[in-house]
Design a protein around this motif. Structure first.
Motif, PDB file in Angstrom:
ATOM      1  N   THR A   1       0.858  -1.191   0.000  1.00 37.70           N
ATOM      2  CA  THR A   1       0.000   0.000   0.000  1.00 37.70           C
ATOM      3  C   THR A   1       0.899   1.247   0.000  1.00 37.70           C
ATOM      4  N   GLY A   2       0.454   2.277  -0.707  1.00 37.50           N
ATOM      5  CA  GLY A   2       1.256   3.507  -0.800  1.00 37.50           C
ATOM      6  C   GLY A   2       2.585   3.240  -1.479  1.00 37.50           C
ATOM      7  N   GLY A   3       2.537   2.677  -2.689  1.00 34.70           N
ATOM      8  CA  GLY A   3       3.781   2.290  -3.375  1.00 34.70           C
ATOM      9  C   GLY A   3       4.160   3.204  -4.517  1.00 34.70           C
ATOM     10  N   SER A   4       3.595   4.398  -4.556  1.00 35.29           N
ATOM     11  CA  SER A   4       3.882   5.290  -5.688  1.00 35.29           C
ATOM     12  C   SER A   4       5.177   6.074  -5.521  1.00 35.29           C
ATOM     13  N   ARG A   5       5.634   6.204  -4.289  1.00 33.33           N
ATOM     14  CA  ARG A   5       6.868   6.980  -4.040  1.00 33.33           C
ATOM     15  C   ARG A   5       7.382   6.626  -2.659  1.00 33.33           C
ATOM     16  N   GLY A   6       8.533   7.220  -2.300  1.00 35.46           N
ATOM     17  CA  GLY A   6       9.083   7.046  -0.957  1.00 35.46           C
ATOM     18  C   GLY A   6       9.407   5.599  -0.624  1.00 35.46           C
ATOM     19  N   ILE A   7       9.202   5.272   0.636  1.00 38.41           N
ATOM     20  CA  ILE A   7       9.569   3.944   1.150  1.00 38.41           C
ATOM     21  C   ILE A   7       8.790   2.847   0.417  1.00 38.41           C
ATOM     22  N   GLY A   8       7.500   3.081   0.168  1.00 39.90           N
ATOM     23  CA  GLY A   8       6.667   2.062  -0.482  1.00 39.90           C
ATOM     24  C   GLY A   8       7.157   1.720  -1.881  1.00 39.90           C
ATOM     25  N   ALA A   9       7.573   2.732  -2.648  1.00 45.64           N
ATOM     26  CA  ALA A   9       8.080   2.478  -4.003  1.00 45.64           C
ATOM     27  C   ALA A   9       9.365   1.660  -3.933  1.00 45.64           C
TER      28      ALA A   9
ATOM     29  N   ILE B   1       4.660  -0.942   8.068  1.00 43.34           N
ATOM     30  CA  ILE B   1       5.687   0.079   8.301  1.00 43.34           C
ATOM     31  C   ILE B   1       5.163   1.004   9.394  1.00 43.34           C
ATOM     32  N   GLY B   2       5.657   0.773  10.592  1.00 41.03           N
ATOM     33  CA  GLY B   2       5.317   1.612  11.736  1.00 41.03           C
ATOM     34  C   GLY B   2       6.293   2.775  11.809  1.00 41.03           C
ATOM     35  N   SER B   3       6.788   3.055  12.988  1.00 43.15           N
ATOM     36  CA  SER B   3       7.769   4.142  13.128  1.00 43.15           C
ATOM     37  C   SER B   3       8.486   4.030  14.468  1.00 43.15           C
TER      38      SER B   3
ATOM     39  N   GLY C   1       0.828   5.788   4.701  1.00 48.60           N
ATOM     40  CA  GLY C   1       0.715   6.454   5.997  1.00 48.60           C
ATOM     41  C   GLY C   1       0.818   7.944   5.841  1.00 48.60           C
ATOM     42  N   VAL C   2       0.298   8.655   6.834  1.00 51.31           N
ATOM     43  CA  VAL C   2       0.423  10.115   6.834  1.00 51.31           C
ATOM     44  C   VAL C   2       1.120  10.565   8.115  1.00 51.31           C
ATOM     45  N   LEU C   3       1.969  11.570   7.923  1.00 51.69           N
ATOM     46  CA  LEU C   3       2.690  12.163   9.045  1.00 51.69           C
ATOM     47  C   LEU C   3       1.853  13.354   9.498  1.00 51.69           C
TER      48      LEU C   3
ATOM     49  N   ALA D   1      -6.388   3.500  -4.580  1.00 50.83           N
ATOM     50  CA  ALA D   1      -7.158   3.134  -3.380  1.00 50.83           C
ATOM     51  C   ALA D   1      -6.756   4.037  -2.225  1.00 50.83           C
ATOM     52  N   ASP D   2      -7.600   5.001  -1.921  1.00 53.75           N
ATOM     53  CA  ASP D   2      -7.340   5.857  -0.760  1.00 53.75           C
ATOM     54  C   ASP D   2      -7.464   5.003   0.496  1.00 53.75           C
ATOM     55  N   ALA D   3      -6.382   4.973   1.282  1.00 50.55           N
ATOM     56  CA  ALA D   3      -6.367   4.125   2.476  1.00 50.55           C
ATOM     57  C   ALA D   3      -7.433   4.539   3.494  1.00 50.55           C
TER      58      ALA D   3
HETATM   59  N1  LIG Z   1      10.064   8.962   5.920  1.00 47.65           N
HETATM   60  C1  LIG Z   1      10.244   8.746   7.210  1.00 47.65           C
HETATM   61  O1  LIG Z   1      11.099   9.360   7.865  1.00 47.65           O
HETATM   62  C2  LIG Z   1       9.440   7.706   7.925  1.00 47.65           C
HETATM   63  C3  LIG Z   1       9.874   7.293   9.202  1.00 47.65           C
HETATM   64  C4  LIG Z   1       9.142   6.334   9.885  1.00 47.65           C
HETATM   65  C5  LIG Z   1       8.023   5.789   9.325  1.00 47.65           C
HETATM   66  N2  LIG Z   1       7.606   6.202   8.092  1.00 47.65           N
HETATM   67  C6  LIG Z   1       6.404   5.582   7.544  1.00 47.65           C
HETATM   68  O2  LIG Z   1       6.686   5.025   6.281  1.00 47.65           O
HETATM   69  C7  LIG Z   1       5.521   5.050   5.457  1.00 47.65           C
HETATM   70  C8  LIG Z   1       5.860   5.712   4.139  1.00 47.65           C
HETATM   71  O3  LIG Z   1       6.327   7.023   4.398  1.00 47.65           O
HETATM   72  P1  LIG Z   1       7.124   7.877   3.310  1.00 47.65           P
HETATM   73  O4  LIG Z   1       8.079   8.713   4.053  1.00 47.65           O
HETATM   74  O5  LIG Z   1       7.604   7.010   2.192  1.00 47.65           O
HETATM   75  O6  LIG Z   1       5.942   8.828   2.828  1.00 47.65           O
HETATM   76  P2  LIG Z   1       5.723   9.603   1.447  1.00 47.65           P
HETATM   77  O7  LIG Z   1       7.005   9.866   0.786  1.00 47.65           O
HETATM   78  O8  LIG Z   1       4.819  10.720   1.800  1.00 47.65           O
HETATM   79  O9  LIG Z   1       4.898   8.521   0.572  1.00 47.65           O
HETATM   80  C9  LIG Z   1       3.678   8.090   1.067  1.00 47.65           C
HETATM   81  C10 LIG Z   1       3.137   6.998   0.186  1.00 47.65           C
HETATM   82  O10 LIG Z   1       1.896   6.580   0.782  1.00 47.65           O
HETATM   83  C11 LIG Z   1       0.847   6.884  -0.100  1.00 47.65           C
HETATM   84  N3  LIG Z   1      -0.297   7.389   0.625  1.00 47.65           N
HETATM   85  C12 LIG Z   1      -0.381   8.448   1.449  1.00 47.65           C
HETATM   86  N4  LIG Z   1      -1.647   8.606   1.897  1.00 47.65           N
HETATM   87  C13 LIG Z   1      -2.350   7.618   1.289  1.00 47.65           C
HETATM   88  C14 LIG Z   1      -3.704   7.261   1.317  1.00 47.65           C
HETATM   89  N5  LIG Z   1      -4.600   7.934   2.037  1.00 47.65           N
HETATM   90  N6  LIG Z   1      -4.090   6.198   0.587  1.00 47.65           N
HETATM   91  C15 LIG Z   1      -3.217   5.488  -0.162  1.00 47.65           C
HETATM   92  N7  LIG Z   1      -1.920   5.790  -0.236  1.00 47.65           N
HETATM   93  C16 LIG Z   1      -1.499   6.847   0.485  1.00 47.65           C
HETATM   94  C17 LIG Z   1       1.356   7.920  -1.074  1.00 47.65           C
HETATM   95  O11 LIG Z   1       0.605   7.808  -2.276  1.00 47.65           O
HETATM   96  P3  LIG Z   1       0.319   9.094  -3.227  1.00 47.65           P
HETATM   97  O12 LIG Z   1       1.599   9.334  -3.956  1.00 47.65           O
HETATM   98  O13 LIG Z   1      -0.767   8.670  -4.135  1.00 47.65           O
HETATM   99  O14 LIG Z   1      -0.050  10.219  -2.322  1.00 47.65           O
HETATM  100  C18 LIG Z   1       2.825   7.472  -1.199  1.00 47.65           C
HETATM  101  O15 LIG Z   1       2.960   6.400  -2.108  1.00 47.65           O
HETATM  102  C19 LIG Z   1       4.446   5.780   6.278  1.00 47.65           C
HETATM  103  O16 LIG Z   1       3.616   4.828   6.914  1.00 47.65           O
HETATM  104  C20 LIG Z   1       5.260   6.555   7.290  1.00 47.65           C
HETATM  105  O17 LIG Z   1       4.522   6.823   8.465  1.00 47.65           O
HETATM  106  C21 LIG Z   1       8.288   7.144   7.378  1.00 47.65           C
END
Ligand SMILES: NC(=O)c1ccc[n+]([C@@H]2O[C@H](COP(=O)([O-])OP(=O)(O)OC[C@H]3O[C@@H](n4cnc5c(N)ncnc54)[C@H](OP(=O)(O)O)[C@@H]3O)[C@@H](O)[C@H]2O)c1
Length: 246
Positions: A12-20, A139-141, A93-95, A63-65
């Protein structure tokens, strides 16, 4: 033979960031991979196209989570396309940051629905399509264990919820040899938390390693937990945080 050959995964959320990064790594290790997204169709499609170009099978699903029906439909679509779901990665996830005194209840409810309820829904739905021996990874935190700044209480709450959910699920699913684990990253360089952002200096001061993590480092741990060598790890919350919680 790649370690995940013959397996199917949903990230889930695999379009960018950690998920991609996770989607690409699981595909590199041989899995068919479906990714969901909420607002970035092109970027999700790019991830899927790259996987296909590299010889894998992939699918991007909107799919909006926050929308339970959409999450259920995404699981259904992925399992139909691949025949099953062996690996579920709950990454979307959302921060959601802000001081508690005037934190809007609407934001609280959205954080809960994206970071917690969607995890419940995706797991419940995936279990219908998951063979015994499957893998559930969330993926928690690190913030479930350490929240060293003001304004992170709601985010920490959501990540604490998935950590304790993981323990109960490990008990529920042990008989089916399905493992359930929670990866707790520290700061990882993504659009949600850029290493060049205004908050970066504070973050670096809190890290033993004095650098942000990379998505591919989180992906490597995910691939290990998804793989055949990790069958005795379950109910665990694993820190990968550059010493943030040390
Ligand atoms: N980066 C960090 O420092 C960090 C640290 C600890 C934990 N995490 C956790 O790691 C996970 C990924 O974080 P990230 O930093 O990679 O975030 P990110 O760069 O903001 O990417 C978020 C990803 O989740 C998707 N997403 C967001 N809201 C969504 C929704 N309502 N429904 C479906 N998809 C949704 C986005 O899709 P769209 O592109 O379509 O918006 C995107 O693919 C999160 O659970 C976050 O809490 C991150």
């Amino acid at each position: 033979m790649p370690t995940l050959s013959g397996k199917s995964a949903l990230v889930t959320g695999g379009s960018r960031g950690i998920g991609a990064a996770i989607a690409k790594r699981l595909a590199k290790d041989g899995a068919d991979v479906a990714v969901t997204y909420s607002s970035s169709p092109e970027r999700a499609q790019q991830v899927a196209d790259q996987i296909v170009k590299d010889g894998g099978k992939a699918l991007a699903i909107k799919a909006d989570a926050a929308d339970q029906a959409a999450v259920r439909a995404a699981v259904e679509q992925a399992s139909k396309a691949f025949g099953k779901i062996d690996i579920l990665v709950n990454n979307a996830g959302v921060l959601a940051l802000g001081p508690i005194a005037n934190y809007p209840v609407e934001d609280f409810e959205r954080a809960l629905s994206v970071n917690v309820r969607s995890v419940f829904t995706a797991i419940q739905e995936s279990l219908r399509h998951m063979p015994d021996g499957g893998r559930i990874i969330t993926i928690g935190s690190v913030n479930s264990e350490r929240m060293p700044f003001v304004g992170g209480s709601v985010y920490a709450l959501t990540k604490g919820a998935v950590a304790s959910f993981t323990k109960g699920l490990a008990r529920d699913l042990g008989e089916r040899k399905i493992t359930v684990n929670n990866i707790q990253p520290g700061p990882v360089d993504t659009e949600a938390n850029p290493a060049s952002g205004p908050f970066a200096e504070t973050m670096l001061g809190l890290l033993a390693m004095k650098r942000y993590g990379r998505g591919d480092e989180i992906a490597a741990l995910t691939a290990y937990l998804a793989g055949p060598e990790a069958g005795y790890i379950t109910g665990a919350s694993l820190l990968i945080d550059g010493g943030f919680a040390a």
